[in-house]
Design an enzyme around this catalytic site. Structure first.
Site, PDB file in Angstrom:
ATOM      1  N   LYS A 251       2.873   7.291  -6.677  1.00 47.15           N
ATOM      2  CA  LYS A 251       4.247   7.395  -7.168  1.00 47.15           C
ATOM      3  C   LYS A 251       4.464   8.763  -7.811  1.00 47.15           C
ATOM      4  CE  LYS A 251       5.074   2.529  -8.375  1.00 47.15           C
ATOM      5  NZ  LYS A 251       6.224   2.294  -7.483  1.00 47.15           N
TER       6      LYS A 251
ATOM      7  N   ARG B 208       3.321  -7.575  -2.772  1.00 45.97           N
ATOM      8  CA  ARG B 208       3.355  -8.608  -1.722  1.00 45.97           C
ATOM      9  C   ARG B 208       1.957  -8.919  -1.212  1.00 45.97           C
ATOM     10  NH1 ARG B 208       7.368  -4.875   1.644  1.00 45.97           N
ATOM     11  NH2 ARG B 208       7.769  -4.187  -0.496  1.00 45.97           N
TER      12      ARG B 208
HETATM   13  N1  BES Z   1       6.174  -2.308  -8.793  1.00 49.84           N
HETATM   14  C1  BES Z   1       6.946  -1.694  -7.778  1.00 49.84           C
HETATM   15  C2  BES Z   1       8.414  -2.096  -7.813  1.00 49.84           C
HETATM   16  C3  BES Z   1       9.252  -1.541  -8.924  1.00 49.84           C
HETATM   17  C4  BES Z   1       9.814  -0.282  -8.821  1.00 49.84           C
HETATM   18  C5  BES Z   1       9.534  -2.308 -10.024  1.00 49.84           C
HETATM   19  C6  BES Z   1      10.603   0.196  -9.824  1.00 49.84           C
HETATM   20  C7  BES Z   1      10.352  -1.827 -11.030  1.00 49.84           C
HETATM   21  C8  BES Z   1      10.892  -0.562 -10.919  1.00 49.84           C
HETATM   22  C9  BES Z   1       6.406  -2.071  -6.407  1.00 49.84           C
HETATM   23  O1  BES Z   1       5.045  -2.277  -6.338  1.00 49.84           O
HETATM   24  C10 BES Z   1       6.699  -0.917  -5.508  1.00 49.84           C
HETATM   25  O2  BES Z   1       6.172   0.132  -5.744  1.00 49.84           O
HETATM   26  N2  BES Z   1       7.545  -1.148  -4.506  1.00 49.84           N
HETATM   27  C11 BES Z   1       7.929  -0.122  -3.609  1.00 49.84           C
HETATM   28  C12 BES Z   1       7.962  -0.713  -2.222  1.00 49.84           C
HETATM   29  C13 BES Z   1       8.130   0.303  -1.138  1.00 49.84           C
HETATM   30  C14 BES Z   1       6.910   1.166  -1.058  1.00 49.84           C
HETATM   31  C15 BES Z   1       8.365  -0.425   0.150  1.00 49.84           C
HETATM   32  C16 BES Z   1       9.308   0.382  -4.023  1.00 49.84           C
HETATM   33  O3  BES Z   1      10.122  -0.414  -4.471  1.00 49.84           O
HETATM   34  O4  BES Z   1       9.530   1.577  -3.953  1.00 49.84           O
HETATM   35 MN    MN Z   2       3.970  -0.481  -5.993  1.00 52.64          MN
END
Ligand code: BES
Ligand code: MN
Ligand code: ZN
Length: 472
Positions: A276, A350
């Site tokens: 990230k 997931r």
């Molecule tokens: N934990 C995150 C989701 C999240 C993002 C929660 C921002 C709260 C605030 C999750 O694991 C994630 O990183 N999801 C990705 C999925 C994508 C790579 C398909 C996302 O939402 O960017």
């Molecule tokens: Mn994630």
């Protein structure tokens, strides 16, 4: 904090430090304060005339009546009577702020003066106990200067409903508030303290204090035996051992099939190799809020001794990059036997949940609800005011939506259409773990649905509602 319900008819006999009167637009102070001595009533009439006493929000007038059992009479301007549940909650939170500033440890509130148009009386008492409990929460675990101990110890609610149902409502409100505080505390703890092992230990402690709870913790070797390779792929890059926690609450009949709550417990989500960006990455310590709400719920359910069986299943892992981490392109076989091409290691929630969903089949559940900070896309869709609500069962979906409405912790129904599911197609496995840039919260839910075919299931994407990053 202790909550007591008493009959409002005897309000003048309430022995306490301060008694708070909520004063609304259109209220006539004389009929509201019937029974108060003439001297006080005369003073109030004067204060009203001079403009000191007003129903405008946050006007405060304090009197010291001679012929009452309480020391202080505090009349608080509260504006209009609450029209909705949201208004009522705002009013109760402002009453807490006033109560918190008053000297003394015991306050009473004339709840009978609040006309709860948006809520039943029982619901209003429950909301008060819940809000006072959550409003008093302070985080100080990792501060060298600890928060001052709570001065407010006893709250007497003067009500027309000081009967058994009213008392139960107060107890339940407090139990729910304490469960919420548990979830908030676990969420707020830094990720070097709140590790998967910490969550497992915490669950053990919860069960120690309560004979209706039983906890089992599975380590990585045991998960490997169960073939939970999707979950284990997330923990491949970290030295922090992953834990799966099963907590069983048995309040129902022995044969009653349980309701299962599944929680995403990623104690830190760096994204893994699909790292990230740095800004606000600290907030990914909250990626275990699904697990925290499962623990808080089980705490509340067991305190209330509800006549149901509830099983919590938590997948606690840390998602970090390293030489041993899972790579984009890796294919893993989930516990269900379905294969997954991991195209983005940041779509890890997931991967954790799918194996927990398969594991949950063994409980022959009445329902399975998973709770997860699953996608940023859900925050884009619904903001922080609602969780995304997906289900393969209309009744379950409706019940969850209504429960959220009742508690003002709302969820909004979202689709699980085939058209979205098709976005998960992969050339190298049964499915990919991402469905492209469009409809990200829906494709994540469609992914989970493939593992939840054998029971009534719902998924709550709480990514927006789970935390509030604005300063207090
Ligand atoms: N934990 C995150 C989701 C999240 C993002 C929660 C921002 C709260 C605030 C999750 O694991 C994630 O990183 N999801 C990705 C999925 C994508 C790579 C398909 C996302 O939402 O960017
Ligand atoms: Mn994630
Ligand atoms: Zn995550």
């Amino acid at each position: 904090m202790e909550f007591i319900a008493k009959n409002a008819a005897n309000w003048l006999k309430t022995r306490c430090d301060s008694l708070i009167i909520p004063f609304f637009t259109g209220d006539d102070i004389h009929t509201r304060l019937h029974g108060l001595d003439d001297n006080c009533l005369a003073q109030l009439a004067r204060l009203h005339k001079l403009g000191d006493l007003d129903s405008k929000k946050d006007t405060l007038v304090t009197l010291f009546p001679q012929q009452a059992a309480f020391n202080r009479l505090v009349i608080k301007g509260c504006g209009e009577q609450p029209a909705t549940l949201a208004d009522l909650r705002q009013l109760l939170a402002s009453l807490y702020k006033t109560a918190d500033k008053l000297p003394g440890s015991h306050i009473a509130i004339r709840c009978d003066l609040i006309r709860q148009q948006g809520a039943s009386d029982r619901q209003a008492l429950q909301q008060l106990a819940m809000l006072f409990t959550t409003e008093s929460y302070r985080y100080d675990e990792t501060l060298s200067k600890k928060a001052d101990p709570l001065r407010l110890k006893k709250i007497t609610l003067l009500s027309d409903n000081a009967n058994a149902a009213g008392k139960t409502a107060l107890q339940q409100g407090q139990a729910i508030g304490n469960g919420m505080n548990t979830a908030r505390q676990l969420g707020n703890l830094p990720p070097n303290i709140c590790t998967p092992s910490y969550l497992a230990r915490f669950a053990g402690q919860l069960a120690k204090g309560n004979s209706s709870l039983q906890v089992k913790v599975l380590d990585e070797a045991q998960m490997k035996k169960l073939k939970m390779h999707a979950l284990l792929s997330v923990t491949a890059g970290t030295d922090e051992p992953a834990k799966m926690v099963v907590i069983e609450y048995k309040g129902g009949k022995p044969g009653d099939r349980p309701h299962v709550l599944v929680g995403k417990g990623v104690t830190f989500d760096s994204g893994g190799i699909s790292l990230k960006p740095g800004a606000k990455m600290d907030e990914m310590k909250y990626d275990m809020c699904g697990a925290a709400s499962v623990l808080g719920t089980l705490q509340a359910v067991s305190t209330m001794a509800l006549p149901v069986n509830v099983t919590g299943v938590i997948g606690a892992v840390e998602n970090l990059p390293s030489g041993t981490a899972t790579k984009p392109g890796d294919v893993v076989t989930s516990m269900s036997g379905q294969t997954i091409e991991i195209l983005n290691t940041d779509a890890e929630g997931r991967l954790v949940l799918c194996d927990l969903l398969t594991y949950s089949e063994r409980f022959k559940p009445q329902s399975v609800v998973d709770i997860a900070t699953l996608t940023g896309a859900c925050v884009v869709a619904l903001g922080s005011h609602a969780s995304g609500l997906y289900s393969n069962d209309d009744t379950l979906q409706r019940e969850l939506q209504q429960a959220g409405e009742h508690m003002h912790d709302r969820a909004w129904p979202m689709p699980l259409w085939d058209d979205y599911d098709k976005q998960l197609k992969s050339n190298f496995a049964d499915m990919a773990n991402i469905g492209g840039p469009e409809g990200g919260s829906v494709t994540a839910a469609c992914f989970l649905a493939r593992f939840a075919k054998n029971y009534r299931w719902a998924h709550l994407d709480i990514a927006g509602a789970a935390w509030n990053s604005s300063p207090k």
